[in-house]
Design a protein around this motif. Structure first.
Motif, short mmCIF file in Angstrom:
data_model
loop_
_atom_site.label_atom_id
_atom_site.label_comp_id
_atom_site.label_asym_id
_atom_site.label_seq_id
_atom_site.Cartn_x
_atom_site.Cartn_y
_atom_site.Cartn_z
N LEU A 21 25.34 11.26 10.00
CA LEU A 21 25.24 10.13 10.92
C LEU A 21 26.60 9.92 11.59
N PRO A 22 26.68 10.02 12.92
CA PRO A 22 27.97 9.85 13.62
C PRO A 22 28.51 8.44 13.45
N ALA A 23 29.83 8.30 13.55
CA ALA A 23 30.46 6.99 13.35
C ALA A 23 29.93 5.96 14.34
N ALA A 24 29.77 6.36 15.60
CA ALA A 24 29.30 5.41 16.61
C ALA A 24 27.88 4.93 16.31
N LEU A 25 27.00 5.87 15.95
CA LEU A 25 25.63 5.49 15.63
C LEU A 25 25.57 4.69 14.33
N ALA A 26 26.45 5.03 13.39
CA ALA A 26 26.50 4.26 12.14
C ALA A 26 26.84 2.80 12.42
N SER A 27 27.79 2.58 13.33
CA SER A 27 28.16 1.20 13.65
C SER A 27 26.99 0.44 14.27
N VAL A 28 26.19 1.15 15.08
CA VAL A 28 25.02 0.51 15.69
C VAL A 28 23.97 0.20 14.63
N SER A 29 23.74 1.15 13.71
CA SER A 29 22.72 0.93 12.69
C SER A 29 23.06 -0.28 11.82
N GLN A 30 24.35 -0.51 11.59
CA GLN A 30 24.75 -1.63 10.74
C GLN A 30 24.49 -2.97 11.38
N GLN A 31 24.35 -2.99 12.71
CA GLN A 31 24.11 -4.27 13.36
C GLN A 31 22.70 -4.79 13.13
N MET A 32 21.84 -3.94 12.57
CA MET A 32 20.52 -4.43 12.17
C MET A 32 20.63 -5.49 11.09
N GLN A 33 21.79 -5.54 10.39
CA GLN A 33 21.97 -6.59 9.37
C GLN A 33 21.87 -7.97 9.98
N VAL A 34 22.20 -8.09 11.27
CA VAL A 34 22.10 -9.39 11.95
C VAL A 34 20.67 -9.90 11.86
N PHE A 35 19.72 -9.07 12.24
CA PHE A 35 18.32 -9.48 12.27
C PHE A 35 17.76 -9.61 10.86
N PHE A 36 18.16 -8.69 9.97
CA PHE A 36 17.73 -8.81 8.57
C PHE A 36 18.24 -10.11 7.96
N THR A 37 19.52 -10.43 8.22
CA THR A 37 20.11 -11.65 7.65
C THR A 37 19.39 -12.89 8.13
N VAL A 38 19.15 -12.97 9.43
CA VAL A 38 18.49 -14.16 9.99
C VAL A 38 17.07 -14.29 9.46
N LEU A 39 16.34 -13.18 9.37
CA LEU A 39 14.97 -13.23 8.85
C LEU A 39 14.95 -13.64 7.38
N LEU A 40 15.84 -13.08 6.57
CA LEU A 40 15.88 -13.42 5.15
C LEU A 40 16.31 -14.87 4.94
N ALA A 41 17.29 -15.32 5.73
CA ALA A 41 17.75 -16.71 5.61
C ALA A 41 16.64 -17.68 6.00
N ALA A 42 15.88 -17.32 7.02
CA ALA A 42 14.76 -18.18 7.44
C ALA A 42 13.68 -18.22 6.37
N ALA A 43 13.40 -17.07 5.74
CA ALA A 43 12.32 -16.98 4.76
C ALA A 43 12.68 -17.65 3.44
N PHE A 44 13.93 -17.47 2.98
CA PHE A 44 14.29 -17.92 1.63
C PHE A 44 15.16 -19.18 1.60
N LEU A 45 15.86 -19.46 2.69
CA LEU A 45 16.74 -20.63 2.72
C LEU A 45 16.29 -21.67 3.73
N ARG A 46 15.21 -21.40 4.43
CA ARG A 46 14.71 -22.29 5.49
C ARG A 46 15.79 -22.54 6.56
N ASP A 47 16.60 -21.51 6.78
CA ASP A 47 17.67 -21.58 7.79
C ASP A 47 17.11 -20.99 9.08
N ILE A 48 16.44 -21.83 9.87
CA ILE A 48 15.72 -21.38 11.05
C ILE A 48 16.65 -21.33 12.26
N PRO A 49 16.73 -20.19 12.96
CA PRO A 49 17.60 -20.13 14.15
C PRO A 49 17.04 -20.98 15.28
#
Length: 251
Positions: free
Chosen positions: A91-119
């Motif tokens: 996995l190239p460094a540039a593409l790796a950096s892009v793939s890690q930004q999916m944590q943004v959406f995972f974090t928001v979805l998990l926080a909404a589901a388990f912490l009721r932290d709704i964006p």
């Protein structure tokens, strides 16, 4: 039910979040340089052995050992061991950096589901635009995309997101000691993975033969890209909604 409005991010905290993202962006280059001399598990071991050195001077946070291990396994071990393995799978460094930004959406979805932290609606629109941007980048990838590498990168992003939510759940715990003590966790499983799968030289031999660039990269990852940035990031997650903090990683 009384709804208590969450505080708006101050300009200072927004600047800190942005600076943290720049530091992490440089880390993707450091990872590539570090893997020139070390295997993925070895680089994970070095990063967190360096990061945990202040443990001799920092008191344990007010959390059980089990909770510290859980956060260490998700926020650090899973994220970085999987990410470094993704690099070794091509996995190239540039593409790796892009793939890690999916944590943004995972974090928001998990926080909404388990912490009721709704964006908010505005945050949702912003993240939709950002997701569309990531999708456009993904469409430019050629047929030689290493699917295993991409899968490992996305798994690393999910592990990061789970760690983010666990940190946010403990808003009363000081972030700096938490980062230091959680850094004790990754070296053990990383050493086990190295013993089971590495076919190259052992870590002491790899250290003796490593280039100065690789050693400098390991130091940057351990000091510059772990201790302070994750303490800042954790504190911001504890103070503000996940939908306000996580998207700064898209920088």
């Amino acid at each position: 039910i009384t709804l208590v409005p969450m505080p708006m991010m101050t300009p200072r905290d927004m600047a800190l979040a942005a600076l943290t993202s720049v530091i992490w962006g440089l880390a993707f280059v450091a990872i590539k340089l570090g893997l020139d001399s070390f295997s993925a598990p070895q680089l994970t071991v070095l990063r967190f052995l360096i990061a945990c050195l202040p443990v001799f001077f920092v008191a344990r946070p007010n959390l059980s050992y089990a909770r510290i291990v859980l956060i260490g396994l998700t926020l650090f071990t899973g994220q970085f061991l999987l990410l470094f393995l993704a690099f070794t799978e091509g996995l190239p460094a540039a593409l790796a950096s892009v793939s890690q930004q999916m944590q943004v959406f995972f974090t928001v979805l998990l926080a909404a589901a388990f912490l009721r932290d709704i964006p908010t609606v505005r945050q949702g629109i912003g993240m939709t635009v950002a997701f569309a941007g990531l999708a456009l980048i993904a469409l430019t990838i050629g047929s030689d995309l290493p699917l295993l590498g991409l899968g490992l990168g996305l798994a690393a992003a999910l592990s990061w997101a789970v760690g983010n939510v666990l940190v946010k759940r403990h808003a009363d715990v000081a972030a700096f000691p938490l980062v230091i003590w959680c850094s004790l966790v990754p070296p053990v499983p990383a050493l086990l993975v190295a013993a089971a799968f590495d076919r190259g030289p052992q870590l002491p031999t790899a250290l003796l033969n490593a280039s100065w660039l690789s050693i400098g990269a390991a130091l940057y990852l351990g000091i510059g890209a772990t201790v302070i940035p994750y303490a800042v990031w954790g504190r911001l997650l504890q103070r503000y909604p996940a939908g306000a903090v996580a998207p700064f990683a898209l920088i």
